[in-house]
Scaffold this motif. Structure first.
Motif, PDB file in Angstrom:
ATOM      1  N   GLY A 171       0.772  -1.227   0.000  1.00 55.28           N
ATOM      2  CA  GLY A 171       0.000   0.000   0.000  1.00 55.28           C
ATOM      3  C   GLY A 171       0.807   1.282   0.000  1.00 55.28           C
ATOM      4  N   ARG A 172       2.112   1.201  -0.068  1.00 55.76           N
ATOM      5  CA  ARG A 172       2.921   2.411  -0.092  1.00 55.76           C
ATOM      6  C   ARG A 172       3.160   2.874  -1.527  1.00 55.76           C
ATOM      7  N   ASP A 173       3.664   4.117  -1.653  1.00 57.02           N
ATOM      8  CA  ASP A 173       4.220   4.550  -2.923  1.00 57.02           C
ATOM      9  C   ASP A 173       5.735   4.614  -2.763  1.00 57.02           C
ATOM     10  N   LEU A 174       6.456   4.870  -3.866  1.00 53.31           N
ATOM     11  CA  LEU A 174       7.915   4.814  -3.816  1.00 53.31           C
ATOM     12  C   LEU A 174       8.510   5.801  -2.805  1.00 53.31           C
ATOM     13  N   PRO A 175       8.075   7.070  -2.743  1.00 55.91           N
ATOM     14  CA  PRO A 175       8.651   7.967  -1.726  1.00 55.91           C
ATOM     15  C   PRO A 175       8.463   7.456  -0.301  1.00 55.91           C
ATOM     16  N   SER A 176       7.301   6.862  -0.010  1.00 53.99           N
ATOM     17  CA  SER A 176       7.074   6.310   1.332  1.00 53.99           C
ATOM     18  C   SER A 176       7.994   5.127   1.610  1.00 53.99           C
ATOM     19  N   VAL A 177       8.208   4.298   0.586  1.00 57.40           N
ATOM     20  CA  VAL A 177       9.110   3.153   0.739  1.00 57.40           C
ATOM     21  C   VAL A 177      10.529   3.623   1.023  1.00 57.40           C
ATOM     22  N   ILE A 178      10.984   4.625   0.288  1.00 55.96           N
ATOM     23  CA  ILE A 178      12.334   5.147   0.495  1.00 55.96           C
ATOM     24  C   ILE A 178      12.494   5.648   1.922  1.00 55.96           C
ATOM     25  N   THR A 179      11.502   6.392   2.401  1.00 58.38           N
ATOM     26  CA  THR A 179      11.549   6.896   3.784  1.00 58.38           C
ATOM     27  C   THR A 179      11.597   5.753   4.784  1.00 58.38           C
ATOM     28  N   ALA A 180      10.765   4.730   4.568  1.00 60.96           N
ATOM     29  CA  ALA A 180      10.730   3.595   5.488  1.00 60.96           C
ATOM     30  C   ALA A 180      12.057   2.835   5.496  1.00 60.96           C
ATOM     31  N   LEU A 181      12.673   2.683   4.328  1.00 59.73           N
ATOM     32  CA  LEU A 181      13.972   2.014   4.248  1.00 59.73           C
ATOM     33  C   LEU A 181      15.040   2.811   4.983  1.00 59.73           C
ATOM     34  N   LEU A 182      15.082   4.115   4.747  1.00 60.40           N
ATOM     35  CA  LEU A 182      16.109   4.947   5.368  1.00 60.40           C
ATOM     36  C   LEU A 182      15.943   5.015   6.879  1.00 60.40           C
ATOM     37  N   HIS A 183      14.703   4.923   7.354  1.00 59.04           N
ATOM     38  CA  HIS A 183      14.451   4.941   8.796  1.00 59.04           C
ATOM     39  C   HIS A 183      14.613   3.565   9.443  1.00 59.04           C
ATOM     40  N   GLY A 184      14.800   2.529   8.624  1.00 61.53           N
ATOM     41  CA  GLY A 184      14.947   1.187   9.173  1.00 61.53           C
ATOM     42  C   GLY A 184      13.638   0.525   9.532  1.00 61.53           C
ATOM     43  N   ASP A 185      12.498   1.083   9.074  1.00 61.40           N
ATOM     44  CA  ASP A 185      11.197   0.482   9.379  1.00 61.40           C
ATOM     45  C   ASP A 185      10.982  -0.801   8.586  1.00 61.40           C
ATOM     46  N   ILE A 186      11.611  -0.913   7.417  1.00 60.91           N
ATOM     47  CA  ILE A 186      11.549  -2.132   6.609  1.00 60.91           C
ATOM     48  C   ILE A 186      12.971  -2.458   6.158  1.00 60.91           C
ATOM     49  N   ASP A 187      13.170  -3.702   5.726  1.00 65.05           N
ATOM     50  CA  ASP A 187      14.496  -4.156   5.295  1.00 65.05           C
ATOM     51  C   ASP A 187      14.690  -4.088   3.792  1.00 65.05           C
ATOM     52  N   ALA A 188      13.598  -4.227   3.041  1.00 68.01           N
ATOM     53  CA  ALA A 188      13.686  -4.263   1.585  1.00 68.01           C
ATOM     54  C   ALA A 188      12.339  -3.876   1.013  1.00 68.01           C
ATOM     55  N   ALA A 189      12.314  -3.647  -0.292  1.00 67.87           N
ATOM     56  CA  ALA A 189      11.069  -3.294  -0.962  1.00 67.87           C
ATOM     57  C   ALA A 189      11.121  -3.798  -2.389  1.00 67.87           C
ATOM     58  N   PHE A 190       9.948  -3.869  -3.010  1.00 68.80           N
ATOM     59  CA  PHE A 190       9.844  -4.444  -4.344  1.00 68.80           C
ATOM     60  C   PHE A 190       8.857  -3.628  -5.161  1.00 68.80           C
ATOM     61  N   GLY A 191       9.305  -3.150  -6.334  1.00 70.87           N
ATOM     62  CA  GLY A 191       8.446  -2.370  -7.210  1.00 70.87           C
ATOM     63  C   GLY A 191       9.279  -1.806  -8.346  1.00 70.87           C
ATOM     64  N   ARG A 192       8.731  -0.808  -9.048  1.00 67.12           N
ATOM     65  CA  ARG A 192       9.466  -0.182 -10.142  1.00 67.12           C
ATOM     66  C   ARG A 192      10.248   1.015  -9.614  1.00 67.12           C
TER      67      ARG A 192
END
Length: 315
Positions: free
Chosen positions: A121-142
């Motif tokens: 349910g995220r978009d790419l900017p939200s994923v980037i923020t979550a990765l940089l904050h350590g909330d997630i370990d990886a992500a998958f998309g374009r």
């Protein structure tokens, strides 16, 4: 000189927010405690890192030089802690681009791995923020620019897309469609076109000037909106199972065939022991299913991608 990581973390958070109140809230400490930590760090370094004045918070020249190494130091510290404490924690992975159903590919690769914790349910900017904050370990998309220099991605799948259109569309009965033939149609998008990088680039590349926008409320709703106008069309992966819809037809695109590029994205320093396992599983599945086949005389990509980890280069 030994640095207090709590003080470094306070500075990095304040430098990112450029607002002491917001930074303190993110760290779950008082604004006074945040100020004291940064002041002690500045005293240790003998340099002012942040200017606080009537125009808000600004980085000094020393602060700008210190920021990136400070982020790297915190990331290394987090990895050290994770190596000891997080060996049994699930790998947290998120996806974006949900109209294109990234879960189909992820499920195909990750089946049988009980230590994946999936989000969506995220978009790419939200994923980037979550990765940089350590909330997630990886992500998958374009993946598309801009990306943080702290992130790495690996292209894992190139997926052909088809045109989907109303059964009364002038091209609905064609065995295949060239993208240039869609120039007089209306591109239907699940959101603002400028926020949908792939569709935006497709429209620019093939001279499609008319578009209409809706809200992304899922595939069924998307198809209903598409069917409201016989001149509308959109794009979907060629092998996505479309729900039954009497007014919608899917037609292959050729000369060239557009390819949607899926990538795995993570912080450059990795961290979770399952990340290598997941990457290897993607590589194996890509080889088995020929996911990375690309012929520039036959296919179209909005960007040049590399199958190795790294950033993509705009074409």
């Amino acid at each position: 000189m030994d640095l207090d990581l709590a003080q470094v973390r306070a500075f990095v958070q304040a430098a990112g927010e450029l607002h002491f109140g917001h930074a303190a809230e993110e760290l779950s400490i008082s604004q006074q405690a945040l100020s004291k930590r940064i002041a002690r760090l500045e005293s240790t370094l003998g340099r002012r890192l942040l200017d606080r004045g009537g125009q808000g918070v600004r980085l000094t020249e020393a602060g700008r030089r210190f920021l990136e190494p400070a982020r790297q130091a915190l990331a290394a510290a987090d990895l050290a802690v994770a190596a000891v404490l997080d060996t049994h924690r699930p790998l947290r992975i998120d996806v974006w681009g949900h109209l294109y159903a990234p879960m189909r590919t992820l499920a195909q690769v990750a089946t049988g791995e009980p230590r994946l914790e999936l989000g969506h349910g995220r978009d790419l900017p939200s994923v980037i923020t979550a990765l940089l904050h350590g909330d997630i370990d990886a992500a998958f998309g374009r993946v598309h620019a801009p990306l943080s220099a702290e992130l790495t991605h690996r292209l894992v799948r190139l997926e052909p897309v088809d045109a989907i259109l109303h059964t009364d569309h002038p091209l609905a009965n064609a065995p295949a469609i060239r993208p240039a033939q869609l120039r007089d149609g209306v591109l239907w998008t699940p959101g603002a076109l400028h926020r949908l990088d792939f569709l935006h680039r497709f429209a620019m590349a093939f001279g499609i000037h008319e578009h209409a926008e809706g809200t992304n409320l899922g595939l069924d709703h998307f198809l209903d909106d598409l069917a409201a106008d016989t001149h509308r069309f959109s794009l979907l992966p060629a092998d996505i199972p479309l729900p039954p819809h009497p007014a919608i037809r899917s037609v292959p695109l050729i000369d060239p065939t557009p390819l949607y590029a899926w990538s795995l994205l993570w912080r450059g320093n990795g961290g979770h022991p399952l990340l290598d396992t997941l990457t290897s599983a993607f590589v194996t599945e890509a080889e088995r299913n020929r996911w990375l086949e690309y012929d520039p005389t036959r296919d179209w990509l909005p960007e040049r991608h590399s199958t190795d980890a790294g950033t993509s280069t705009p074409s």
